[in-house]
Design a protein around this motif. Sequence first.
Motif, PDB file in Angstrom:
ATOM      1  N   ARG A   1       0.515  -2.287   0.416  1.00  0.00           N
ATOM      2  CA  ARG A   1       0.649  -2.035   1.847  1.00  0.00           C
ATOM      3  C   ARG A   1       2.097  -1.629   2.120  1.00  0.00           C
ATOM      4  NH1 ARG A   1      -3.879  -1.708   1.280  1.00  0.00           N
ATOM      5  NH2 ARG A   1      -5.628  -2.823   2.219  1.00  0.00           N
TER       6      ARG A   1
ATOM      7  N   GLN B   1      -1.977   1.091   5.074  1.00  0.00           N
ATOM      8  CA  GLN B   1      -3.175   1.383   4.311  1.00  0.00           C
ATOM      9  C   GLN B   1      -4.254   0.360   4.652  1.00  0.00           C
ATOM     10  OE1 GLN B   1      -0.064   0.884   3.166  1.00  0.00           O
ATOM     11  NE2 GLN B   1       0.390   2.096   1.318  1.00  0.00           N
TER      12      GLN B   1
ATOM     13  N   ASP C   1      -0.324  10.274   3.238  1.00  0.00           N
ATOM     14  CA  ASP C   1       0.435   9.617   4.307  1.00  0.00           C
ATOM     15  C   ASP C   1      -0.514   9.259   5.440  1.00  0.00           C
ATOM     16  OD1 ASP C   1       2.594   8.496   5.558  1.00  0.00           O
ATOM     17  OD2 ASP C   1       3.712  10.361   5.842  1.00  0.00           O
TER      18      ASP C   1
ATOM     19  N   ASP D   1      -0.571   8.741  -4.412  1.00  0.00           N
ATOM     20  CA  ASP D   1      -0.694   7.715  -3.372  1.00  0.00           C
ATOM     21  C   ASP D   1      -0.340   6.366  -3.980  1.00  0.00           C
ATOM     22  OD1 ASP D   1      -1.229   6.403  -1.028  1.00  0.00           O
ATOM     23  OD2 ASP D   1      -3.406   6.504  -1.204  1.00  0.00           O
ATOM     24  N   GLY D   2       0.777   5.800  -3.592  1.00  0.00           N
ATOM     25  CA  GLY D   2       1.188   4.475  -4.061  1.00  0.00           C
ATOM     26  C   GLY D   2       1.167   4.384  -5.577  1.00  0.00           C
TER      27      GLY D   2
ATOM     28  N   ARG E   1       4.398   2.172   3.172  1.00  0.00           N
ATOM     29  CA  ARG E   1       4.627   3.468   2.529  1.00  0.00           C
ATOM     30  C   ARG E   1       5.763   4.181   3.237  1.00  0.00           C
ATOM     31  NH1 ARG E   1      -1.078   5.553   3.772  1.00  0.00           N
ATOM     32  NH2 ARG E   1      -0.791   6.412   1.693  1.00  0.00           N
TER      33      ARG E   1
ATOM     34  N   SER F   1      12.377   5.383   6.231  1.00  0.00           N
ATOM     35  CA  SER F   1      12.106   6.076   4.965  1.00  0.00           C
ATOM     36  C   SER F   1      13.397   6.651   4.384  1.00  0.00           C
ATOM     37  CB  SER F   1      11.087   7.207   5.181  1.00  0.00           C
ATOM     38  OG  SER F   1       9.832   6.697   5.578  1.00  0.00           O
TER      39      SER F   1
ATOM     40  N   ASN G   1       4.455   0.620   9.429  1.00  0.00           N
ATOM     41  CA  ASN G   1       4.024   0.756   8.029  1.00  0.00           C
ATOM     42  C   ASN G   1       5.142   1.033   7.029  1.00  0.00           C
ATOM     43  OD1 ASN G   1       4.469   3.444   8.612  1.00  0.00           O
ATOM     44  ND2 ASN G   1       2.508   4.183   7.859  1.00  0.00           N
TER      45      ASN G   1
ATOM     46  N   TRP H   1       9.370   7.975  -7.260  1.00  0.00           N
ATOM     47  CA  TRP H   1       8.787   9.267  -6.908  1.00  0.00           C
ATOM     48  C   TRP H   1       9.377  10.390  -7.760  1.00  0.00           C
ATOM     49  CZ3 TRP H   1       4.424   9.101  -4.436  1.00  0.00           C
ATOM     50  CH2 TRP H   1       4.130   7.952  -3.682  1.00  0.00           C
TER      51      TRP H   1
ATOM     52  N   LEU I   1       7.639   1.173  -5.422  1.00  0.00           N
ATOM     53  CA  LEU I   1       6.911   2.212  -4.671  1.00  0.00           C
ATOM     54  C   LEU I   1       7.689   2.752  -3.482  1.00  0.00           C
ATOM     55  CD1 LEU I   1       3.337   0.611  -4.754  1.00  0.00           C
ATOM     56  CD2 LEU I   1       4.337   2.305  -6.313  1.00  0.00           C
ATOM     57  N   LEU I   2       8.709   2.022  -3.035  1.00  0.00           N
ATOM     58  CA  LEU I   2       9.511   2.485  -1.897  1.00  0.00           C
ATOM     59  C   LEU I   2      10.862   3.031  -2.354  1.00  0.00           C
ATOM     60  CD1 LEU I   2       8.776  -0.517   0.517  1.00  0.00           C
ATOM     61  CD2 LEU I   2       7.559   1.669   0.382  1.00  0.00           C
TER      62      LEU I   2
END
Lengths: 420, 460
Positions: free
Chosen positions: A87, A72, A67, A23-24, A89, B114, B205, A48, A42-43
């Motif tokens: 914040r 968040q 998710d 998570d993050g 995701r 995404s 988000n 990942w 993180l994006l």
Amino acid sequence: MSAFPSSLSPSSPSPLHLAVALDGAGWHPAAWREPEARPRDLLTAGYWADVVTEAERGLLDFVTFEDALALQSSQVTEPDGRTDQVRGRLDAVLIAARVAPLTRHIGLVPTVVATHTEPFHISKAIATLDYVSTGRAGLRVQVSGRNHEAAHFGRRTFPAVNIKGVERPSDPVVRELIAELFGEAADYVEVVRRLWDSWEDDAEIRDVATGRFVDRDKLHYIDFEGRNFSVKGPSITPRPPQGQPIVSALAHGPLPYELVGRSTDIGYVTPHDADQARDIVTEIRTAQAEAGRADEPLHVFGDLVVFLDDDPAAAAARKARLDDLAGYVYTSDAEIFTGTPAQLADRLVEWRQAGLSGFRLRPGVIGQDLQAITRGLVPELQRRDAFRHTYEADTLRGLLGLDHPANRYATATATATATA
Amino acid sequence: MSKPLKQIHLAAHFPGVNNTTVWSDPKAGSHIEFSSFAHFARTAERAKFDFLFLAEGLRLREQGGKIYDLDVVGWPDTFTVLSALAAVTERLGLTGTINSTFNEPYEVARQFASLDHLSDGRAAWNVVTSWDAFTGENFRRGGFLPQNERYSRAKEFLATATELFDSWHGDEIVADQASGIFLKDAAAGAFVHQGQHFDIAGQFNVPRSPQGRPVIFQAGDSDEGREFAAAGADAIFSRHSTLDTGRDFYADVKGRLARYGRSHDQLLILPAATFVLGDTDAEAQELAHEIRRQQVSGQTAINFLEQVWNRDLSGYDPDGPLPGIDPDPGEHTIARGRASVRMHRDPVAVAREWRERAAAEGLSIRELVIETTGRQSFVGSPATVAETIDSFVQGDAADGFILVPHITPTGLDAFADTVVPLLQERGVFREDYTGTTLRDHLGLAHPDAGEEPVTRRAAS
């Protein structure tokens, strides 16, 4: 022969299963402020890929991806407006798919929200994740009773509930809400699973002589009718390589334990000592038996938040320092462990005696604690013969000791043929 | 002075679940295994194509109450495959067809945002509409949408998704470890949308993605569909791949842009096109005929007629004459889950026309279907095909083509190896990628989150 693999027997000294929950930047709200964190990445796919590759290096069974259909929040039921924590995701299924071609053995288990999504879409998405990972897909099903999340969809509203005591609620409104959400989740999993079986493994025949691409007698309508949705089927996607990818759920109380007992392959639970672990396992085994699945393998994994260091005092001090940065003492539904990898290994082996077959570790800081797991905890468990030395299977079901499952519809066809 | 040469855009359509795709060929591979998609995508990227295109269907097709089994059946989930393909390619655009009827804007917007993050700016969305209760049987709300509202829902769906994409401006994440400020604005992602189809509010988000918004495609051909494209799309996936119909369509749609304050180069027209290559033109023609016979078996021909006649014609001989009876004018029940069925607005007239043609030319049912359906767009030697494609684009019948090979996954290989170099020699197709995002490849501007989206102007 028992259908219950010996590895799941509580008294057996068989190896543990280990997963990491991603998570993050990590589970501590100030994790992103550590020098090893990569808060600007993180994006990105690269972040990942690096994290999952590290988990695979540690021979872990699988990773889960958190998710939600909202930003968040440090508050359970509403947005918190904070700007000092991570914040934003990405969609967990897409992250899992993005890293699948870059890994070879590790299971990929994204979180999906049953409350607001379509079981038809999720069934084919996870089936496809199973194809792109050649048999390493699963899902963690989650419910949402949050009104601000429901407002993102504009189709339903929920009563405002006090989250305190939600695990064993006395308020009938809360009880009803939880029953509705988990009842819907059970229906959702049922639809997802039926759709995975809606194609028999050998439905694609490519018979040039008759010009038929599929044998349509091996495609099945699922004809599910439930309170929240009805789904006709069959899936548009053929049965995935594992037949049934892994279904898992985090559970904190009787109704969620029923969902775990009835519908999943793995339940994640949050005991704070071995006695609690034993009680929860008993409760889940009872639910499992009541669902008529007593002979089926069902893993119960303990969830732990971990802060690891070679010096136990340093691990505790790090957690305290992060609490200072966050401005409050971080607490969790799961037990928070601070200490050395060897101490954690002691704890896991002890809790295994209570009937847990594995653990899902939540790294306090991914940049620090993931490596402590893969390069500290894992060798420690290997020395005790409590963890694998090499990947022994190509699929996630294989790593978890689960057979390739029979297709519920193929059995029906075979029976019908036999009695015809 | 002569007009400058237009640069051609090329895309690769993964072979679909219809009879264009020849699965009986020994070279034909899996339509599901990821290795097929990876091969196809890598070929397209090796050839410097703009993007890969995936179609979508949400219910298996049926004919006569049974699942249709003569064509390829089954396909994977669009988002999942595209995200995995982002891992095995670096520049190729990734276009997914996603329905606006059986989805919700918040979820689709976060999936495309995404995908755009995970591919470093290569995502595109082909917005399609459907309304039928047949497909709806797989979804929560069933067949809830009247046919005449499908474009109004699609328009509002796209406008709402655009509001979500634009709810982050791109500069909110500070992530300053020293000061502890992660987000500079607590209201990042805030949105409110109240409309006929959607009444939603909250915070999106997924922070702003590399392209700002995915590139938007539209595929409908009706007057409403064209207007929808002119108002809000970046590109059209059209069916008009002949020179004359292509020119008419091109002029018509580009002519609608001014009304929305848009210029000609802000909407690309990319027809779907099939091709057959041979060492010589004659060899290619022969091969094309052979492929048409593979695509239209006797049984496929009968099934095709049933879709127009709306009757059971299984008693007819595909090598014999056309049925003497007229189509059933009632509600269409014979074939379901198939967009092409809706194209025949006057089946009785179509049947009469086909009977007359078959009689005049002495054609059997199968021969008639081979002649009237899906003839390949470009047939010839690589030199002929390269020249034809170039002339179509320079002649304003298209801005490029979305190529649909008939063999999975190797059907694009020969085109990449033989036609693309000739287009490059002609100076009309890139030698290498000059940008990193799909918008770069298509020559489209990156949208500014502050600017009013075209879709919202169109909806007012």
